[in-house]
Design an enzyme around this catalytic site. Structure first.
Site, PDB file in Angstrom:
ATOM      1  N   GLN A 129     -25.240  -6.828  21.631  1.00  0.00           N
ATOM      2  CA  GLN A 129     -25.065  -8.050  20.850  1.00  0.00           C
ATOM      3  C   GLN A 129     -23.967  -8.883  21.499  1.00  0.00           C
ATOM      4  O   GLN A 129     -22.880  -8.369  21.755  1.00  0.00           O
ATOM      5  CB  GLN A 129     -24.664  -7.656  19.422  1.00  0.00           C
ATOM      6  CG  GLN A 129     -24.523  -8.806  18.468  1.00  0.00           C
ATOM      7  CD  GLN A 129     -23.869  -8.345  17.174  1.00  0.00           C
ATOM      8  OE1 GLN A 129     -22.872  -7.637  17.181  1.00  0.00           O
ATOM      9  NE2 GLN A 129     -24.422  -8.754  16.040  1.00  0.00           N
ATOM     10  N   SER A 132     -19.344 -12.208  19.348  1.00  0.00           N
ATOM     11  CA  SER A 132     -17.912 -12.492  19.269  1.00  0.00           C
ATOM     12  C   SER A 132     -17.360 -12.953  20.610  1.00  0.00           C
ATOM     13  O   SER A 132     -17.867 -12.575  21.669  1.00  0.00           O
ATOM     14  CB  SER A 132     -17.146 -11.239  18.852  1.00  0.00           C
ATOM     15  OG  SER A 132     -17.454 -10.899  17.535  1.00  0.00           O
ATOM     16  N   SER A 164     -20.952  -3.768  22.170  1.00  0.00           N
ATOM     17  CA  SER A 164     -21.170  -2.329  22.307  1.00  0.00           C
ATOM     18  C   SER A 164     -22.289  -2.070  23.301  1.00  0.00           C
ATOM     19  O   SER A 164     -23.350  -2.701  23.220  1.00  0.00           O
ATOM     20  CB  SER A 164     -21.578  -1.710  20.976  1.00  0.00           C
ATOM     21  OG  SER A 164     -20.630  -2.018  20.000  1.00  0.00           O
ATOM     22  N   GLU A 247     -27.260  -6.157  10.154  1.00  0.00           N
ATOM     23  CA  GLU A 247     -26.365  -5.167  10.744  1.00  0.00           C
ATOM     24  C   GLU A 247     -25.427  -4.593   9.679  1.00  0.00           C
ATOM     25  O   GLU A 247     -25.174  -3.398   9.626  1.00  0.00           O
ATOM     26  CB  GLU A 247     -25.551  -5.842  11.858  1.00  0.00           C
ATOM     27  CG  GLU A 247     -24.671  -4.875  12.640  1.00  0.00           C
ATOM     28  CD  GLU A 247     -23.682  -5.594  13.551  1.00  0.00           C
ATOM     29  OE1 GLU A 247     -23.517  -6.818  13.422  1.00  0.00           O
ATOM     30  OE2 GLU A 247     -23.060  -4.915  14.379  1.00  0.00           O
ATOM     31  N   ASN A 380     -13.283  -6.693   6.812  1.00  0.00           N
ATOM     32  CA  ASN A 380     -13.468  -6.538   5.370  1.00  0.00           C
ATOM     33  C   ASN A 380     -12.802  -7.671   4.585  1.00  0.00           C
ATOM     34  O   ASN A 380     -13.235  -7.995   3.476  1.00  0.00           O
ATOM     35  CB  ASN A 380     -12.947  -5.171   4.920  1.00  0.00           C
ATOM     36  CG  ASN A 380     -13.952  -4.074   5.244  1.00  0.00           C
ATOM     37  OD1 ASN A 380     -14.929  -4.309   5.947  1.00  0.00           O
ATOM     38  ND2 ASN A 380     -13.717  -2.877   4.727  1.00  0.00           N
ATOM     39  N   GLU A 381     -11.782  -8.284   5.168  1.00  0.00           N
ATOM     40  CA  GLU A 381     -11.168  -9.441   4.499  1.00  0.00           C
ATOM     41  C   GLU A 381     -12.167 -10.605   4.441  1.00  0.00           C
ATOM     42  O   GLU A 381     -12.328 -11.261   3.412  1.00  0.00           O
ATOM     43  CB  GLU A 381      -9.899  -9.889   5.242  1.00  0.00           C
ATOM     44  CG  GLU A 381      -8.700  -8.973   5.041  1.00  0.00           C
ATOM     45  CD  GLU A 381      -8.844  -7.642   5.754  1.00  0.00           C
ATOM     46  OE1 GLU A 381      -9.604  -7.568   6.749  1.00  0.00           O
ATOM     47  OE2 GLU A 381      -8.197  -6.675   5.325  1.00  0.00           O
TER      48      GLU A 381
END
Lengths: 408, 376
Positions: A129, A132, A164, A247, A380-381
């Site tokens: 992927q 980012s 990854s 995902e 998670n934020e």
């Protein structure tokens, strides 16, 4: 009750010979790298992919990642048996990050589907992927890698990070900016990228766990054909959002059983006797803490079944995937940290083999890796912001107060 | 595999919510916080006539469930009651009615079951002091043989809605074997003592037995299955405490979200602050996981699954701890307003902390979770 929440596999009795055959095949042929989250080295990855390819070619049905549709008829009970047996043996059902394949199956042209899906399903391709960037992580829409159409091809320049298995992948799903003159969400397009194209440089990133699973990928005038674009130019953002959601559901354990839940090993550890004959479980506070984690894991299993029911009824809410992702990744981190704590001073060393849960290092390593899950796929934020804004309808951060609001 | 409510159950939920909105909304609950009775008999009778009293009772005995899953029906009803802090003795009534239908003599059914189902009278449940029943040292109750009959002495604490009840289901252990009695509250020697409950929306009493002499026909059930029946009733009661909690969790999550969308500070809606968003996102997440867990527990009890005890104890500890944390967060989300008597936030906090203690506290249920997880 027709709901099986336990990891103990159950199936109709007439399938027991089938289960035995599957188990024997896995025991004999599966590569045993002993890892708990996937292959760590190129050799391990190739061994895993090779095994899965033969396994599927032998007729065994694999659970496709992210719900990518299979191209062969599958007996659901056989599929469940295979999934149970692979999970019990700690064998992942795919390698790399096939989110690009999911995007093709959902948004791709018929031609793209024909070109890629059968090969992926036959385990002939590893995907990565390319989302980012060094300056665009959770704030993905700020990405700056460009794809400029020169009349024949798109010319890609820029850099991606946290990809990854990019060093082992044949293909990637790339997000790049095709139009800087429109708002940042509207100028993005999605591409299928052949990782062997000239101009691509891959630099591995060493993680805190010592693994080198992530990479930074650089693009220097990489030429991509328009036929490799998924959807229309400018469609990249909704495709990216849907892909990230797919995902996230997977990380949150909605669509597949977590490869190895930390809870059974925790119980085992709690009952392991010290030299003086005592065990951690003699301590009421240890029992309480483990039971608290156990009940939380159970709650997440129940939630997973509720979300699967919602999926089946086409009633998923916009925050559902984020809820599952946040809760399951937080729990994993705490559970592995607690397991490591039961080793006491042994935690001063990286004691034991990283692949063996009898030693503290397995717990330390899993704890460290849990950090990646809390950050990856949107921290998670950010997930909590998404839950609040998309799920609960709270105002965006920069909203001014509306007229008529109450306040001091 | 399907973990979701059926359409009939969704329908039931809507009808319960309508009834509450029309007959006894949260504002009505408030008017009775300091009244001797938490509900009025006439409204209860209307509710009972809708079938709220006999969901676990077969039709031939005057009851009936809405779907083929009576405990899920009861779950839906109780969740709605918890949502608006309702005082109705729904759970004890359903359990007592089912016990009477199951084991009562014709005489007992006629005298006690029929008026109970019709909502003409209420009954209270004095639970035996067994593990996870919620009883403690305050329980001094004892039951013994007395000639052909029985003698009951001592105190049964923590009895919901004892005052005003027409009769009691008394679970006891007589010479080592579980025995259930039906005792009219007016029986000589029985006194119901009102205590100020921490949960202002409920009445939690003590029942004192001063050498209460009963004849043999006061026995409802003393067969070999009684202990198992009591265990199942405790599972039901515990699962329904959890259902009540989920309803409350939903209400306070909505309440906190709503406030964050209208309250302005520093020129901004407080719901635009990330600290508030994260608090509310956590409340929402806990609500989602709690409802799934509570539903699963009710299903496991309904189906008498092998994992019912585990499911109930995991739900009891997880959901109620979450409810208390969320009720605290809800007070905090409302700032000073949330600390006032007039605001409902403390009513939910009090109810949450009460639910955490009823039928075994979180610590006790976690002990069982650990033990059952160890056994496999």
């Amino acid at each position: 009750m027709d709901v099986d929440l336990d990891s103990e596999p159950t199936s109709p009795e007439e399938y027991e010979p089938y289960r035995a055959t599957v188990r024997a095949y896995i025991t004999e042929k599966a590569p045993h790298h002993g890892g708990n989250r996937g292959p760590d080295t190129p050799e391990q990855l190739l061994a895993l992919v090779g095994f899965l390819r033969e396994f599927r070619a032998a007729g065994y049905p694999l659970t496709t990642p992210y719900g990518i549709p299979d191209d062969r008829p599958v007996d659901p009970i056989e599929k469940q048996i295979v999934a149970d047996e692979l999970a019990a043996a700690g064998i992942p059902v795919f390698a790399g990050n096939p989110v690009g394949v999911w995007a093709i199956s959902t948004f791709g042209s018929d031609e793209q589907k024909q070109r890629y899906l059968p090969h992926f399903l036959a385990m002939e391709q590893v995907w990565t992927q390319l989302f980012s960037e060094p300056d665009a992580g959770s704030d993905l829409a700020s990405l700056r890698t460009t794809a400029v159409f020169d009349g024949d091809d798109y010319v890609i320049n820029g850099s991606k990070i946290w990809s990854s298995y990019a060093h082992l992948a044949q293909y990637g799903l790339l997000l790049a900016r095709t139009d800087s003159s429109v708002s940042k969400h509207n100028g993005i397009s999605a591409f299928i990228l052949d990782m062997s194209l000239p101009g691509i440089t891959i630099a591995p990133l060493k993680q805190m766990t010592r693994d080198e699973e992530f990479n930074q990928v650089f693009f220097d005038n990489v030429r991509v054909k328009p036929a490799e674009r998924i959807g229309e130019e400018g469609d990249g953002w909704p495709i990216a959002r849907a892909s990230v959601n797919a995902e996230r559901l997977s990380v949150g354990g909605v669509s597949r059983r977590p490869a190895m839940s930390p809870l059974p090993p925790l119980i085992e550890l709690a009952h392991r006797k010290h030299k003086d004959g005592t065990a951690p479980a003699d301590d009421a506070s240890v029992r309480q803490d483990i039971a608290r984690l156990h009940a939380r894991a159970h709650a997440l299993k129940c939630l997973r079944f509720v979300l699967m029911t919602r999926q089946a009824r086409d009633r998923m809410g916009p925050a559902d995937a984020s809820v599952a992702k946040v809760m399951s990744t937080d729990l994993r981190l705490e559970a592995f940290a607690f397991g490591a704590s039961l080793f006491g001073s042994q935690g001063l060393y990286e004691d034991g083999v990283v692949t063996d849960r009898a030693g503290v290092h397995w717990w330390q390593d899993n704890f460290l890796f849990s950090r990646a899950l809390i950050i990856g796929g949107g921290t998670n934020e950010i997930q909590r912001n998404l839950i609040a804004e998309r799920g609960l309808g709270l105002p965006r951060d920069n909203s001014a107060a509306p007229a008529g609001g109450r306040g001091a | 595999m399907d973990l979701g409510f059926s359409e009939d159950q969704d329908e039931l939920r809507q009808s319960v919510r309508r009834f509450i909105d029309q007959q006894f909304p949260r504002a009505s609950v408030r008017t009775r916080l300091e009244a001797p009775e938490s509900f009025d008999a006439a409204t209860w009778q209307r509710a009972a006539q809708l079938g709220w009293s006999g969901l676990l009772v077969a039709e031939e005995h005057g009851g009936g469930s809405v779907t083929s899953q009576p405990l899920i029906d009861l779950y839906v009803l109780v969740e709605e009651l918890g949502r608006s802090l309702q005082p109705w003795p729904v759970v004890s009534t359903n359990i007592i009615a089912a016990a009477l239908a199951d084991a009562g003599s014709d005489e007992q059914r006629k005298t006690f079951l029929a008026p109970l189902l019709a909502g003409e009278v209420t009954a209270a449940w004095c639970v035996a002091n067994t593990p996870l029943s919620g009883a403690d040292d305050r329980d001094t109750f004892d039951a013994a043989r007395n000639g052909d009959g029985y003698r009951l002495t001592g105190i049964k604490p923590y009895v919901l809605d004892g005052q005003g009840s027409e009769f009691l289901l008394v679970d006891a252990v007589v010479a080592g074997s579980a025995t259930r009695f039906i005792v009219p509250t007016a029986t000589s020697g029985v006194t119901v003592v009102r205590r100020q409950a921490f949960d202002l929306t409920r009445r939690i009493d003590e029942v004192h037995f001063a050498d209460v002499v009963l004849s043999a026909d006061a026995v409802l059930d003393d067969g070999p299955e009684v202990a198992a029946k009591l265990e199942q009733d405790l599972r039901i009661a515990t699962a329904m405490v959890v259902a009540d909690s989920v309803g409350g969790q939903e209400a306070i999550t909505e309440m906190a979200i709503e406030y964050a969308k209208i309250r302005v500070a520093f020129g901004r809606l407080i719901g635009s602050f990330q600290s508030m968003k994260h608090k509310l996102a956590n409340m929402h997440s806990q609500l989602e996981a709690s409802r799934a867990t509570a539903y699963y527990a009710a299903l496991a009890v309904n189906d008498r699954s092998d994992d019912a005890d585990y499911a109930v104890s995991a739900a009891k500890s997880y959901v109620n701890d979450a409810y208390v944390a969320m009720a605290n967060d809800n007070v905090q989300a409302h700032g000073g307003t949330g600390f006032t008597w007039e605001h409902d936030a403390h009513l939910y906090l009090r109810r949450a902390m009460t639910n955490q203690l009823l039928f075994g506290d979180s610590r006790d249920h976690r002990e069982r979770v650990f033990a059952l997880a160890t056994d496999g």
